[in-house]
Every structure is written in C-alpha cells, then in structure tokens.
Motif scaffolding. Structure first.
Motif, mmCIF file in Angstrom:
data_model
loop_
_atom_site.group_PDB
_atom_site.id
_atom_site.type_symbol
_atom_site.label_atom_id
_atom_site.label_comp_id
_atom_site.label_asym_id
_atom_site.label_seq_id
_atom_site.Cartn_x
_atom_site.Cartn_y
_atom_site.Cartn_z
ATOM 1 N N PRO A 165 54.649 29.146 35.130
ATOM 2 C CA PRO A 165 54.749 30.505 34.968
ATOM 3 C C PRO A 165 53.420 31.156 34.849
ATOM 4 C CG PRO A 165 55.450 29.501 32.881
ATOM 5 C CD PRO A 165 55.252 28.240 33.913
ATOM 6 N N LYS A 166 53.394 32.280 35.120
ATOM 7 C CA LYS A 166 51.968 32.970 34.721
ATOM 8 C C LYS A 166 51.615 32.693 33.444
ATOM 9 C CE LYS A 166 49.528 37.470 35.200
ATOM 10 N NZ LYS A 166 49.709 38.747 35.610
ATOM 11 N N PRO A 167 50.521 32.183 33.324
ATOM 12 C CA PRO A 167 50.263 32.014 31.365
ATOM 13 C C PRO A 167 49.858 32.950 30.744
ATOM 14 C CG PRO A 167 48.428 31.200 33.046
ATOM 15 C CD PRO A 167 49.573 31.675 33.889
ATOM 16 N N GLY A 168 49.850 32.877 29.659
ATOM 17 C CA GLY A 168 49.654 33.989 28.536
ATOM 18 C C GLY A 168 48.112 34.033 28.406
ATOM 19 N N GLY A 169 47.846 34.206 26.992
ATOM 20 C CA GLY A 169 46.487 34.368 26.662
ATOM 21 C C GLY A 169 46.091 35.676 26.080
ATOM 22 N N ASP A 170 44.808 35.925 25.841
ATOM 23 C CA ASP A 170 44.319 37.209 25.419
ATOM 24 C C ASP A 170 44.457 38.790 26.470
ATOM 25 O OD1 ASP A 170 43.379 36.587 22.962
ATOM 26 O OD2 ASP A 170 41.596 35.787 23.875
ATOM 27 N N LYS A 171 44.776 39.629 25.960
ATOM 28 C CA LYS A 171 45.001 40.927 26.950
ATOM 29 C C LYS A 171 43.810 41.596 26.796
ATOM 30 C CE LYS A 171 49.429 39.550 27.243
ATOM 31 N NZ LYS A 171 49.551 38.762 28.052
ATOM 32 N N ILE A 172 42.624 40.951 27.672
ATOM 33 C CA ILE A 172 41.214 41.634 27.663
ATOM 34 C C ILE A 172 41.086 42.090 29.237
ATOM 35 C CG2 ILE A 172 40.739 40.088 25.695
ATOM 36 C CD1 ILE A 172 39.539 38.092 27.771
ATOM 37 N N GLY A 173 41.912 42.413 29.925
ATOM 38 C CA GLY A 173 41.719 42.727 31.480
ATOM 39 C C GLY A 173 42.473 41.603 32.243
ATOM 40 N N ARG A 174 42.085 41.994 33.503
ATOM 41 C CA ARG A 174 42.524 41.143 34.744
ATOM 42 C C ARG A 174 41.921 39.828 34.664
ATOM 43 N NH1 ARG A 174 40.853 44.264 39.760
ATOM 44 N NH2 ARG A 174 39.252 44.829 38.482
ATOM 45 N N ARG A 175 42.746 38.701 34.726
ATOM 46 C CA ARG A 175 42.399 37.435 34.546
ATOM 47 C C ARG A 175 42.767 36.738 35.727
ATOM 48 N NH1 ARG A 175 42.738 35.346 28.604
ATOM 49 N NH2 ARG A 175 40.790 33.988 29.216
ATOM 50 N N PRO A 176 42.901 36.939 37.275
ATOM 51 C CA PRO A 176 43.379 36.390 38.357
ATOM 52 C C PRO A 176 43.404 34.874 38.362
ATOM 53 C CG PRO A 176 41.438 37.602 38.816
ATOM 54 C CD PRO A 176 41.609 37.683 37.603
ATOM 55 N N GLU B 146 37.702 44.385 31.592
ATOM 56 C CA GLU B 146 37.562 45.499 31.474
ATOM 57 C C GLU B 146 38.252 46.097 30.278
ATOM 58 O OE1 GLU B 146 40.927 44.502 34.225
ATOM 59 O OE2 GLU B 146 38.956 44.163 34.131
ATOM 60 N N SER B 147 38.952 45.259 29.388
ATOM 61 C CA SER B 147 39.676 45.698 27.966
ATOM 62 C C SER B 147 38.943 45.182 26.896
ATOM 63 C CB SER B 147 41.049 45.248 28.417
ATOM 64 O OG SER B 147 41.684 45.999 29.298
ATOM 65 N N ARG B 148 37.798 44.627 26.946
ATOM 66 C CA ARG B 148 37.462 43.776 25.712
ATOM 67 C C ARG B 148 36.629 44.726 24.810
ATOM 68 N NH1 ARG B 148 35.461 37.714 26.680
ATOM 69 N NH2 ARG B 148 36.676 36.853 24.941
ATOM 70 N N LEU B 149 35.894 45.765 25.400
ATOM 71 C CA LEU B 149 35.471 46.733 24.326
ATOM 72 C C LEU B 149 36.271 47.673 23.733
ATOM 73 C CD1 LEU B 149 32.184 47.336 26.344
ATOM 74 C CD2 LEU B 149 32.656 45.713 24.552
ATOM 75 N N GLN C 35 28.252 53.594 14.688
ATOM 76 C CA GLN C 35 27.709 55.006 15.734
ATOM 77 C C GLN C 35 27.839 54.403 16.986
ATOM 78 O OE1 GLN C 35 24.175 56.964 14.264
ATOM 79 N NE2 GLN C 35 25.133 58.050 12.912
ATOM 80 N N ILE C 36 28.781 54.254 17.666
ATOM 81 C CA ILE C 36 29.123 53.639 19.224
ATOM 82 C C ILE C 36 29.583 54.749 19.953
ATOM 83 C CG2 ILE C 36 30.061 51.907 20.288
ATOM 84 C CD1 ILE C 36 30.600 50.306 17.562
ATOM 85 N N ILE C 37 28.956 54.833 21.146
ATOM 86 C CA ILE C 37 29.302 55.581 22.319
ATOM 87 C C ILE C 37 30.037 54.484 23.488
ATOM 88 C CG2 ILE C 37 28.844 57.171 24.115
ATOM 89 C CD1 ILE C 37 26.321 58.020 22.442
ATOM 90 N N LEU C 38 31.331 54.580 23.655
ATOM 91 C CA LEU C 38 32.019 53.960 24.728
ATOM 92 C C LEU C 38 31.876 54.600 26.093
ATOM 93 C CD1 LEU C 38 33.563 51.452 25.246
ATOM 94 C CD2 LEU C 38 35.789 52.794 24.914
ATOM 95 N N CYS C 39 30.955 54.012 26.614
ATOM 96 C CA CYS C 39 30.425 54.706 28.038
ATOM 97 C C CYS C 39 31.569 54.704 29.074
ATOM 98 C CB CYS C 39 29.314 54.349 28.425
ATOM 99 S SG CYS C 39 28.173 54.024 27.442
ATOM 100 N N ASP C 40 32.231 53.572 29.231
ATOM 101 C CA ASP C 40 33.006 53.132 30.119
ATOM 102 C C ASP C 40 33.891 51.879 29.775
ATOM 103 O OD1 ASP C 40 31.690 51.187 31.244
ATOM 104 O OD2 ASP C 40 30.737 52.511 32.375
ATOM 105 N N PRO C 41 34.884 51.319 30.365
ATOM 106 C CA PRO C 41 35.483 50.087 29.838
ATOM 107 C C PRO C 41 34.366 48.941 29.746
ATOM 108 C CG PRO C 41 36.927 51.143 31.679
ATOM 109 C CD PRO C 41 35.362 52.059 31.297
#
Length: 434
Positions: A116-127, A343-346, A358-364
């Motif tokens: 089956p599609k394996p699990g793991g961290d939800k940190i973005g696409r991992r094809p 794209e979800s790790r930050l 003091q952090i500015i998240l510019c984009d994902p």
C-alpha cells in the motif's frame, strides 16, 4: 498521546553518543531479504520506525534474533509470500514510509511484491515514481489497485538496463540497486544518489557478493549475480542527530562533547554550523562544542545575506534545515533558509513565532530569520510536534526558552530519536515525559 514537559533556560554539560543512523537502517534492514543466509547488523537504533520495520520483516517470515541492545541477526530463508496478501501486511505498510524499500529485494529474489502507499512524515509531496520507473526498466510489471495499492511482478526475472533517474532519490536508488544486484546482465544507474547511507548499503551488498562499481558517485554500474551470501554490517552514527546536538549546544549555551561521530562522513554539516557562528573542535572522532554566549551569522563576501539551502549529497541534507532555522533565531544577523525539497516542512515556524522568534515565512519553501542575538530569550509555550525533524527543532527551542513548554505528539520525535528525553536529562536538561 505522550508529551514532553520542558523547563528551559538551563545550560547543559557532558558527553553524548549518537545513535545508529535511522535512514541507513531502513535500507540495510530491507537488504536482508536478498539472501537466505544470516546477516548480522549492529548499531541499530531503538526507535519506532526501525522497530516497526523489524516487526514487519519478522511477520513476513524472516528469523530475527536479538544478540545485544543494538545488534540483531536476520535470516530470510523462509519468507511467507502469502503474508503479502493479508490485511495485517497492508496495515503495517501504510504505517511506515521505510516499507517501500522491500520492493526491490522482494521483486529481485522472489519475482513479486505488493505494497500500500506507505506512511511517514507529512512534509509535502513524496512521490514514488523514481522507485517504480526504475523497477519497470529492469522488467517489473506494475499495476495499481484502487488509488493506493501497488503490485509489481517479474515472472521472467529482472534484466539489467541503463537508466537516468529523474531525481537522485536516496530510497529510490536503494530500491533499484537492491533489485539490480540479482538481475541478469548489467545495470547502469545515472543520477544515482550517493549519500553515505547509500554507500553503506552498496558496501554491504558487495560483501554479500554483489558486483557494484562507482560507489560514492552518481554513476553506478552493477553486474548481476545469481545469489548473495550473508555478512556482518555496522551502521554509521546518525548525522542528523549529530547536527541536532550541535544545534542544542549552541542554543542553550552548553558545553557538549558528541562522541564517535565518523566526522569524514558528515559532509557540509560542520561547516554549515560554523557559518552560523558556532565554534566546533574536532578531537579525534569526537566533536567538542564549547559554551558560547553569542554566535554571529556569516555573510557573503559582498556583504549580502547568507542563504542556507538543502541539496542532494554532497550538498546539505534537508533533514537538518529545521534545526538550523531554530539555531538561527538566537544568532546575531539575518539568514534566508531555503527548503527546496518539501513544501510543508517550514510550516512549524508559527510555533517559533509564538515563542518570540523573528521569522518571516516568505512562501512554503523559504523563511527569513532575524536573529535575536540572545538579547531576548524565546518563551515557553504549549505546541505540537508535526514531524520528526520539526519536533526535535521545537524541543531544542523549548530547552533554550524561558519558562515551561509542553510539546505534544512526541511519538513523532520517538520515531527518529531513541530515548531522547533520558539522554538529554543525563546532560542536565529539565525534561519529563507526560
């Protein structure tokens, strides 16, 4: 669901030994399926992801003997192929990202596998495309049942082929290498991953009788053999844990010695922490991190703001960017953290902002960190660990912060760091598992 209660602001002191490498373990353990002879592996970390994979192998029929706290003997001389059709196998595969690396060995030795599609961290696409494209070029026939169940077979065996990988995937390369070592003829893999853990896998396979040239480069040539034998293998220390301990020492102003680091295998990790202004001293194979009241970020020669980004080996591993970002929050200066691969790790930085960073998240993929230069300490809050690496980064932040923090969902941290609360408590950390 467990949590850590942390009382921060306390300097730590002492020695700590890094665990065996998680990312190496997941490859090496799957390789035992390639032979019917015994394989002994030492320096195995006692963490959730690794223990789940060992349990999966045992349920598949692999004989597993625990010789000591970190050493196991495996023998895959009676693998139960019908277990692949069970609901229990499907549930185990879904719960663990590392399960994907049974595909190559099972296809190569037994002619079929499913997962089956394996699990793991939800940190973005991992094809998984790299895995399956490579196995198909070797002769595997892939079918998809539903949206998340893969079946692959090779009724006439695998045959060597030339392939140019679409990405230098570490687990994808590992899967293809493990399939190719028993394939007929020559396999050439260009744009192969060449991380130390992949090198470790290749060296182990060579000791088992495989013929692999180009180890350590991005061009691997594999001459297939008919059968592989047993071997003994000792895993490297975990480079991500070593980097985490360096970051911990810097953030808490602590004097820590990290033992038995296999420094030549760390690549850019030490120099990247030095760019953050952190002093490191190599003492044989140990890394001594002195207590520092301040550390200042480097700039480029023209004075422009430093950028730290991840890349395939020998570039900086993406698994350390969360820790480096946290360490930068108390540096003097400004840095751009560029997470290219996921794209979800930050997204965990919102917790750090709540703590006063003091952090500015510019984009994902990008975050600008303006260092506080230790003038304003982070403050303790209640937060949740979203994945392994963000979890340990938040733990480091909590240990440096003023006051009490609670980190929930620490099972995520347990997936990658063995007994982390007990080991940090031995250094003087005020940490308690709730």
């Amino acid at each position: 669901m467990a949590a850590f209660e942390v009382i921060g602001g306390q300097p730590l002191k002492g020695e700590i030994v890094p665990q065996g490498a998680k990312n190496e373990a997941l490859q090496i353990l799957c390789a035992v399926l390639l032979t019917s002879e015994p394989v002994t592996i030492s320096n195995i970390p006692d963490i959730r992801d690794v223990n789940k994979l060992i349990e999966l192998l045992r349920d598949m029929g692999v004989k597993v003997g625990k010789l000591s706290t970190d050493t196991y003997r495996f023998q895959a001389d009676d693998v139960h192929l019908d277990y692949l059709d069970s609901e229990q196998f499907a549930a185990q595969g879904r719960a663990l990202r590392g399960s994907v690396m049974i595909l190559g060995p099972m296809l190569s030795r037994f002619g079929r596998c499913q997962l089956p599609k394996p699990g793991g961290d939800k940190i973005g696409r991992r094809p998984l495309d790299t895995h399956f494209l490579g196995l198909e070029k070797l002769g595997g026939k892939l079918t998809l049942e539903g949206t998340d169940f893969y079946k692959i077979s090779a009724e006439n065996g695998l045959k060597g082929a030339y392939m140019l990988l679409d990405e230098a995937s570490v687990t994808g390369t590992a899967n293809i290498v493990m399939a190719a070592v028993l394939a007929q003829g020559t396999t050439t893999i260009y744009n192969a991953a060449c991380e130390p853990y992949l090198q470790q896998l290749c060296k182990m396979l060579v000791r088992m009788g495989a013929k692999i040239n180009g180890i350590g480069s991005n061009l691997l040539t594999i001459e297939g053999v008919e059968v592989l034998g047993g071997t003994e293998h000792r895993m490297l220390p975990d480079m991500i844990e070593i980097g985490s301990f360096i970051g911990l020492a810097a953030m808490t102003g602590s004097e820590i010695t990290i033992k038995d680091c296999q420094i030549p295998e760390l690549g850019l990790i030490p120099d990247t922490f030095r760019k953050l202004g952190i002093e490191l001293e190599f003492r044989g194979d140990d890394i001594f991190v002195p207590a520092q009241d301040h550390y200042e970020l480097a700039t480029y020669l023209d004075g422009s703001i430093l950028t730290i980004s991840d890349h395939t080996w020998p570039g900086l591993t993406p698994d350390l960017l969360s820790v480096l970002l946290v360490v930068a929050t108390q540096a003097k200066g400004t840095v751009l953290i560029h997470q290219k691969m996921f794209e979800s790790r930050l997204f965990f930085v919102d917790k750090l902002i709540d703590m006063g960073a003091q952090i500015i998240l510019c984009d994902p993929h990008r975050a600008t960190v303006i260092g506080l230069d230790q003038r304003n300490k982070l403050r303790g809050i209640t937060m949740t660990s979203p994945d392994i690496r963000a979890g340990v980064a938040l733990l480091i932040a909590a240990l440096s912060a003023d006051g009490r923090s609670v980190i929930e969902n620490v099972e995520q941290i347990d997936r990658g760091y063995q007994f982390i609360d007990k080991r940090l408590a031995a250094l003087g950390a005020h940490i308690k598992r709730l």
